[in-house]
Design a protein around this motif. Structure first.
Motif, PDB file in Angstrom:
ATOM      1  N   ASP B 124     -13.934 112.527  67.225  1.00 27.17           N
ATOM      2  CA  ASP B 124     -14.835 113.632  66.921  1.00 27.17           C
ATOM      3  C   ASP B 124     -14.346 114.923  67.572  1.00 27.17           C
ATOM      4  O   ASP B 124     -13.955 114.931  68.734  1.00 27.17           O
ATOM      5  N   GLY B 126     -15.933 117.237  68.627  1.00 31.32           N
ATOM      6  CA  GLY B 126     -16.788 117.614  69.742  1.00 31.32           C
ATOM      7  C   GLY B 126     -16.212 117.249  71.096  1.00 31.32           C
ATOM      8  O   GLY B 126     -16.481 117.914  72.096  1.00 31.32           O
ATOM      9  N   GLN B 127     -15.396 116.191  71.133  1.00 32.44           N
ATOM     10  CA  GLN B 127     -14.790 115.803  72.400  1.00 32.44           C
ATOM     11  C   GLN B 127     -13.870 116.922  72.888  1.00 32.44           C
ATOM     12  O   GLN B 127     -13.890 117.309  74.058  1.00 32.44           O
ATOM     13  N   GLU B 129     -13.975 120.051  71.927  1.00 27.95           N
ATOM     14  CA  GLU B 129     -14.760 121.263  72.206  1.00 27.95           C
ATOM     15  C   GLU B 129     -15.415 121.175  73.573  1.00 27.95           C
ATOM     16  O   GLU B 129     -15.432 122.141  74.343  1.00 27.95           O
ATOM     17  N   ALA B 130     -15.969 120.017  73.889  1.00 22.69           N
ATOM     18  CA  ALA B 130     -16.614 119.872  75.194  1.00 22.69           C
ATOM     19  C   ALA B 130     -15.591 120.039  76.308  1.00 22.69           C
ATOM     20  O   ALA B 130     -15.878 120.622  77.353  1.00 22.69           O
ATOM     21  N   ALA B 131     -14.407 119.521  76.087  1.00 22.63           N
ATOM     22  CA  ALA B 131     -13.379 119.615  77.124  1.00 22.63           C
ATOM     23  C   ALA B 131     -12.994 121.065  77.388  1.00 22.63           C
ATOM     24  O   ALA B 131     -12.944 121.510  78.542  1.00 22.63           O
ATOM     25  N   ILE B 145      -8.517 113.657  77.329  1.00 25.30           N
ATOM     26  CA  ILE B 145      -9.741 113.249  76.649  1.00 25.30           C
ATOM     27  C   ILE B 145      -9.466 112.651  75.265  1.00 25.30           C
ATOM     28  O   ILE B 145      -9.893 111.540  74.973  1.00 25.30           O
ATOM     29  N   PRO B 148      -6.389 109.414  75.097  1.00 23.18           N
ATOM     30  CA  PRO B 148      -6.786 108.058  75.510  1.00 23.18           C
ATOM     31  C   PRO B 148      -7.695 107.391  74.483  1.00 23.18           C
ATOM     32  O   PRO B 148      -7.564 106.196  74.221  1.00 23.18           O
ATOM     33  N   GLN B 149      -8.624 108.157  73.918  1.00 29.97           N
ATOM     34  CA  GLN B 149      -9.538 107.559  72.946  1.00 29.97           C
ATOM     35  C   GLN B 149      -8.812 107.199  71.662  1.00 29.97           C
ATOM     36  O   GLN B 149      -9.057 106.154  71.074  1.00 29.97           O
TER      37      GLN B 149
ATOM     38  N   LEU C  50     -15.549 128.880  70.709  1.00 27.04           N
ATOM     39  CA  LEU C  50     -15.424 127.660  69.903  1.00 27.04           C
ATOM     40  C   LEU C  50     -15.272 128.063  68.445  1.00 27.04           C
ATOM     41  O   LEU C  50     -14.684 127.346  67.643  1.00 27.04           O
ATOM     42  N   PHE C  86     -24.042 120.839  74.318  1.00 25.05           N
ATOM     43  CA  PHE C  86     -23.981 120.619  72.876  1.00 25.05           C
ATOM     44  C   PHE C  86     -25.200 119.879  72.341  1.00 25.05           C
ATOM     45  O   PHE C  86     -25.842 119.105  73.033  1.00 25.05           O
ATOM     46  N   ASN C  88     -25.135 117.430  70.177  1.00 23.59           N
ATOM     47  CA  ASN C  88     -24.905 115.985  70.220  1.00 23.59           C
ATOM     48  C   ASN C  88     -24.136 115.578  71.475  1.00 23.59           C
ATOM     49  O   ASN C  88     -23.304 114.688  71.444  1.00 23.59           O
ATOM     50  N   ASN C  90     -21.680 115.429  73.210  1.00 21.21           N
ATOM     51  CA  ASN C  90     -20.219 115.455  73.363  1.00 21.21           C
ATOM     52  C   ASN C  90     -19.751 115.054  74.747  1.00 21.21           C
ATOM     53  O   ASN C  90     -18.858 115.670  75.325  1.00 21.21           O
ATOM     54  N   LEU C  91     -20.357 114.024  75.305  1.00 20.08           N
ATOM     55  CA  LEU C  91     -19.844 113.517  76.572  1.00 20.08           C
ATOM     56  C   LEU C  91     -18.502 112.850  76.303  1.00 20.08           C
ATOM     57  O   LEU C  91     -18.271 112.288  75.244  1.00 20.08           O
ATOM     58  N   PHE C  92     -17.602 112.895  77.291  1.00 23.23           N
ATOM     59  CA  PHE C  92     -16.288 112.274  77.138  1.00 23.23           C
ATOM     60  C   PHE C  92     -16.488 110.765  77.130  1.00 23.23           C
ATOM     61  O   PHE C  92     -16.824 110.163  78.148  1.00 23.23           O
ATOM     62  N   ASN C  94     -14.518 108.318  77.032  1.00 27.89           N
ATOM     63  CA  ASN C  94     -13.645 107.445  77.800  1.00 27.89           C
ATOM     64  C   ASN C  94     -13.764 107.680  79.309  1.00 27.89           C
ATOM     65  O   ASN C  94     -12.938 107.207  80.072  1.00 27.89           O
ATOM     66  N   LYS C  95     -14.794 108.431  79.718  1.00 30.87           N
ATOM     67  CA  LYS C  95     -14.967 108.685  81.149  1.00 30.87           C
ATOM     68  C   LYS C  95     -16.366 108.250  81.593  1.00 30.87           C
ATOM     69  O   LYS C  95     -17.321 108.300  80.812  1.00 30.87           O
ATOM     70  N   ARG C 152     -22.997 118.354  83.811  1.00 34.34           N
ATOM     71  CA  ARG C 152     -21.616 118.801  83.630  1.00 34.34           C
ATOM     72  C   ARG C 152     -21.544 120.324  83.596  1.00 34.34           C
ATOM     73  O   ARG C 152     -20.619 120.927  84.109  1.00 34.34           O
TER      74      ARG C 152
END
Lengths: 236, 239, 250
Positions: B124, B126-127, B129-131, B145, B148-149, C50, C86, C88, C90-92, C94-95, C152
Motif C-alpha cells: 500500500d 500509505g506505508q 507516505e507514512a514513512a 519499510i 522488507p514487506q 504528499l 492518516f 487509515n 498507515n502504521l508500518f 513490519n514494525k 508516532r
C-alpha cells in the motif's frame, strides 16, 4: 552481425512445417491430462485413504524431477519393457516400429497431469462449501452440482494457471527431439547441422515459439473473459 | 533384455556425487546473477520512462515464451559469434559452464522481475507516505519499510522460480557440460548403454532430494518471516 | 507560524484547489470542514508535499518556499517540522508499535536508539498504549492503531500536526478514545490542522474553523461564527444536512 538471411528464411518455413507436430503434442497431452488431473484433484480434496497418498506421491515425483529426466527414463525404459512384454505374450508386433510420438504423448501427459492436478485442487478448494450445500438443497445431484455450479466457478480461478501450464507444455515439447520426434526444435537442430548455420536456425525456432505462445495466450484471454462473465461486476 | 539391477542405483551414487557441485554451482550462479538482472528489469518496469518499461516487458515476454533449451542453444552458439563480430573478442574457448550460467541467468531474470514488480506494487502506498511524513528520506522509506514487506510477499513466488530453475538446469548436459546428468550420460555410455534406467533413477533421486530440500527451506523462511501476520491471527486482535 | 498563499492544484482537467489561503498560528487548532470533493484532504496533503501543488507559496517559520518548485531538501525540511496522522493509520506493518514510533526519530532525525525509545515511550504513555509496545499493528484494533499513529506524530515534536479524517475509518465505539486524545493535545496547546466530519468534536476543539466547498474557502472564522452564525448559504446548507438538530458545547 553476419547472418545468412537466405538460410534464415528457408529454415523458417521448415520450422513452420513442424508446428503441427508441436501443436499435436501439446493438444493431445493437454486433452488426455485434463480428465485425469480433475479426478486426481478430487481424490486429493476428499483425502480418500490410500489413493490420496498415492496420488500425492505421484504428483510430488513428477513435479520434483526435471522433465528431461522423465523423458530419458521413459524412453530408455519403455521400448525394451514393452518389447519384453510383447515377447512373453507371444504377439508378433515389433515394438520398435512404433511411432516414437506415442512415448512423447505418454511423458507429456503424465507430467501435465501432475501439474494440472495441483491447479484444479487449489481452484476447486477455493470454492466455498456453501455452494455445494446450496446445490444439494436445491435438489441437484452431486454430479449436477459439479457440472453446473462448482466447475464453472473453479474454471475462472483456474484458467490463468491452465494457461501457464499450457505455455510450459509447449516449451516442454521442445525436448521431444530426444525421443526422435520431429517437432520444431528437432527440425531446427537438423537444419542447423547441415551448414553450421546454428544461430539462424535457433533464432527461427525462437521466433516460432513466440508466435505460437502468443496465439495461445490470446486464446486464453478470450476464454477467460468468456468464462468470467459473471465476475465482471464484482471486479474491483 | 538386460535384467534390471536395483543395486546399481546405489552403486552409481558415489560416482555421481562430485558432480552435484557442478549442478549447484550452475544453479547458484544463475540465481544470483539472475536476481541482480531481474532487479534491474523490475526497476525498469516501474520506471517513468516508457521506453525502459516497454523494453523490460518485451524481454520478459520473449523469455517466457522461449523453451529453455532453445535459449541455451542460442546463447551457446550465438554469444561467441556475437562477441567475435561486435567486440572482436574470441570467447569460443571459454568453459561451457560460462555459457550455461549466462543462459540460465537470462532465463531466471524474467520471472524474477515479475515476482519483484508485483510484490512491490502490492504494498500500500500509505506505508511509503507514512514513512516520509515521519521524516524518513525516500530511500529510507523504501529500504526500511517497503522493501522488507515486499520481500515477504514475494518469497513464495521467488521460491517457485528457484525450483523451476533447478529443474531447467538439468538441460545443461545438452551442450556438453558435465554436471549430474552429464556425468550420468558418460556412465551409461561407458557401459555401452546398459544400466541406463538405473542411472536415470539415481539421478531422479538426486533431483527429488534437491527440490524437496529447497521447497522445505523456503517454507521455513516463509513461516519465519510472516511471523508478524501469524501473531495477529493467533492473538485475535487483542482488543 | 505557517502560512499558505494562493494554492492551486489540478487533477487532469479538474481544478481541486482554486486559490486557497490558510494561516496557522502557534497553538491554533484549525479545523477544516466540507463535503467530499471540496479539496480539504488535498489541501492537507499539499502541506507536507504528499501531493504537489501546481501553484502557491508557503511561509513556515523562518522559511519561505514556492510550493510548485520546492526542492527535495526544502520538502524534507518541512516534513521534519510536521507530522501526519492518516485516515487509515498507515502504521508500518513490519514494525512493532514501539518501532513505529521510533522510526521517525532514529531514521528520520538520527536520534540514537536509547534516547528515541525514551521519547517514544512517553508518547505511547500519553495515548495510553504503554502495554502494547511489542505488538504488531495487525494485532491491534482500529482505535489502538490510530492512537499509535498519533503517538508516532507527537514523538517527533513537530511544529504542527496534520490530521486527515482521523476517525473516519473507525468503528463508532472506537471513535471517542481517539477524539479524547486529540482534545487533550489541544488543551496542551499543540498546533494542529484537522480535517474531520465529527462536528461536535470540531466545535469543541477548534480555535479556528474553515468551511471549504468545490476547491474554495467559503467561510472561516471562530467556531461560534461558523457553527452558530454561518453567514454563507452554502455553509448553512452543509450544516443543516450534517446535523439537523445539534447542541454545540463551545
Amino acid at each position: 552481425m553476419d547472418i545468412n538471411y537466405q538460410f534464415l528464411e528457408q529454415t523458417f518455413y521448415l520450422v513452420l512445417a513442424a508446428v503441427p507436430t508441436t501443436l499435436n503434442l501439446t493438444v493431445t497431452s493437454l486433452l488426455l491430462s485434463l480428465p485425469l488431473a480433475f479426478f486426481m484433484a478430487l481424490v486429493r480434496l476428499r483425502r480418500t485413504r490410500y489413493v490420496s497418498g498415492f496420488v500425492g506421491a505421484y504428483i510430488t515425483l513428477l513435479r520434483g524431477t526435471p522433465i528431461v529426466l522423465q523423458i530419458l527414463l521413459i524412453y530408455s525404459l519403455l521400448p525394451s519393457l514393452l518389447h519384453a512384454l510383447v515377447g512373453t505374450l507371444g504377439w508378433t508386433i515389433n515394438v520398435f516400429d512404433w511411432n516414437p510420438i506415442l512415448y512423447a504423448y505418454l511423458v507429456f501427459t503424465l507430467n501435465t497431469t501432475a501439474l494440472l492436478a495441483e491447479v484444479f485442487r487449489s481452484a476447486l478448494g477455493s470454492i466455498e462449501r456453501g455452494q455445494m450445500e446450496a446445490a444439494l438443497c436445491a435438489g441437484l445431484t452431486k454430479v449436477q452440482a459439479y457440472v453446473h455450479i462448482l466447475i464453472p466457478q473453479a474454471l475462472v480461478t483456474a484458467l490463468p494457471n491452465i494457461c501457464n501450464v499450457t505455455v510450459n507444455l509447449i516449451k516442454g515439447t521442445s525436448l521431444a527431439f530426444l525421443m526422435t520426434v520431429k517437432d520444431m526444435t528437432a527440425v531446427a537442430k537438423v537444419a542447423a547441422s547441415y551448414g553450421y548455420n546454428y544461430i539462424e536456425a535457433y533464432l527461427d525456432v525462437f521466433a516460432g515459439y513466440i508466435i505460437i505462445c502468443s496465439i495461445v495466450q490470446v486464446l486464453f484471454v478470450f476464454a477467460e473473459s468468456h468464462v468470467g462473465r459473471f465476475r465482471l461486476i464484482k471486479q474491483k | 533384455m538386460r535384467p534390471f539391477a536395483p543395486e546399481f542405483i546405489l552403486a552409481v551414487i558415489p560416482d555421481l556425487l562430485p558432480y552435484l557441485g557442478v549442478t549447484m554451482a550452475v544453479a547458484l550462479g544463475s540465481i544470483v546473477a539472475g536476481s541482480l538482472f531481474g532487479t534491474l528489469l523490475a526497476w525498469a518496469k516501474l520506471s517513468a520512462s516508457t521506453l525502459l518499461r516497454r523494453l523490460a516487458v518485451a524481454y520478459t515476454y520473449a523469455i517466457r515464451c522461449t523453451p529453455p533449451i532453445v535459449l541455451l542453444f542460442i546463447v551457446f552458439y550465438g554469444l561467441p559469434k556475437f562477441f567475435l563480430e561486435v567486440f572482436n573478442v574470441n570467447i569460443n574457448s571459454y568453459d561451457k559452464i560460462f555459457f550455461v550460467v549466462v543462459s540460465f541467468t537470462l532465463l531466471f531474470a524474467a520471472p524474477v522481475s515479475e515476482v519483484m514488480r508485483s510484490a512491490y506494487q502490492s504494498i500500500d502506498r500509505g506505508q511509503y507516505e507514512a514513512a516520509v511524513s515521519s521524516g524518513l528520506s525516500p530511500w529510507q522509506a523504501f529500504y526500511h519499510i517497503v522493501l522488507p514487506q515486499a520481500a515477504v510477499i514475494g518469497l513464495p513466488n521467488f521460491g517457485n522460480s528457484v525450483l523451476s530453475l533447478l529443474k531447467e538446469g538439468s538441460l545443461a548436459y545438452t551442450v556438453g557440460l558435465v554436471d549430474l546428468i552429464g556425468r550420468g550420460q558418460m556412465i551409461i555410455a561407458h557401459h555401452y548403454g546398459a544400466y541406463a534406467i538405473e542411472t536415470y533413477l539415481a539421478l531422479a533421486l538426486f533431483y527429488l532430494l534437491l527440490t524437496l530440500g529447497v521447497e522445505k527451506s523456503f517454507l521455513q523462511l516463509e513461516r519465519r518471516y510472516s511471523r508478524q501476520k501469524h501473531n495477529g491471527e493467533e492473538a485475535g486482535y487483542g482488543y | 507560524m505557517l502560512k499558505i498563499t494562493n494554492i492551486h492544484k489540478k487533477y487532469k482537467t479538474a481544478e481541486v484547489l482554486k486559490g486557497v489561503d490558510i494561516q496557522v498560528a502557534k497553538g491554533d487548532v484549525v479545523v477544516i470542514l466540507g463535503p467530499s470533493g471540496s479539496g480539504k484532504t488535498t489541501l492537507l496533503r499539499c502541506l507536507n508535499f504528499l501531493e504537489h501543488a501546481d501553484q502557491g507559496e508557503m511561509e513556515f517559520g523562518a522559511d519561505r518556499l514556492q510550493l510548485a518548485s520546492a526542492s527535495a531538501r526544502e520538502i524534507a525540511k518541512v516534513r521534519k517540522k510536521t507530522a501526519f496522522v492518516f485516515q487509515n493509520y498507515n502504521l508500518f506493518q513490519n514494525k512493532t508499535v514501539l518501532e513505529n514510533v521510533t522510526a521517525g526519530l532514529i531514521l528520520g532525525r538520527g536520534i540514537k536508539r536509547p534516547e528515541a525509545e525514551v521519547i517514544a515511550r512517553k508518547a505511547l504513555a500519553k495515548v495510553g498504549l504503554s502495554d502494547r509496545e511489542t505488538y504488531y499493528p495487525l494485532q491491534l484494533s482500529g482505535g489502538q492503531q490510530q492512537r499509535v499513529g498519533i503517538a508516532r506524530a507527537i514523538a517527533v515534536n513537530p511544529d504542527v500536526i496534520l490530521f486527515d479524517e482521523p476517525t473516519s475509518a473507525l468503528d463508532p465505539e472506537l471513535v471517542s478514545e481517539v477524539l479524547a486524545i486529540i482534545k487533550q493535545l489541544a488543551r496542551e496547546g499543540t498546533t494542529m490542522v484537522i480535517v474531520t466530519h465529527e462536528m461536535n468534536f470540531a466545535a469543541d476543539v477548534a480555535t479556528h474553523a474553515i468551511f471549504m466547498a468545490e476547491g474554495n474557502i467559503v467561510e472561516q472564522g471562530s467556531p461560534q461564527d461558523i457553527f452558530l452564525h454561518p453567514q454563507q448559504e452554502r455553509t448553512r446548507k452543509f450544516l443543516r444536512r450534517i446535523l439537523p438538530q445539534v447542541e454545540y458545547n463551545i
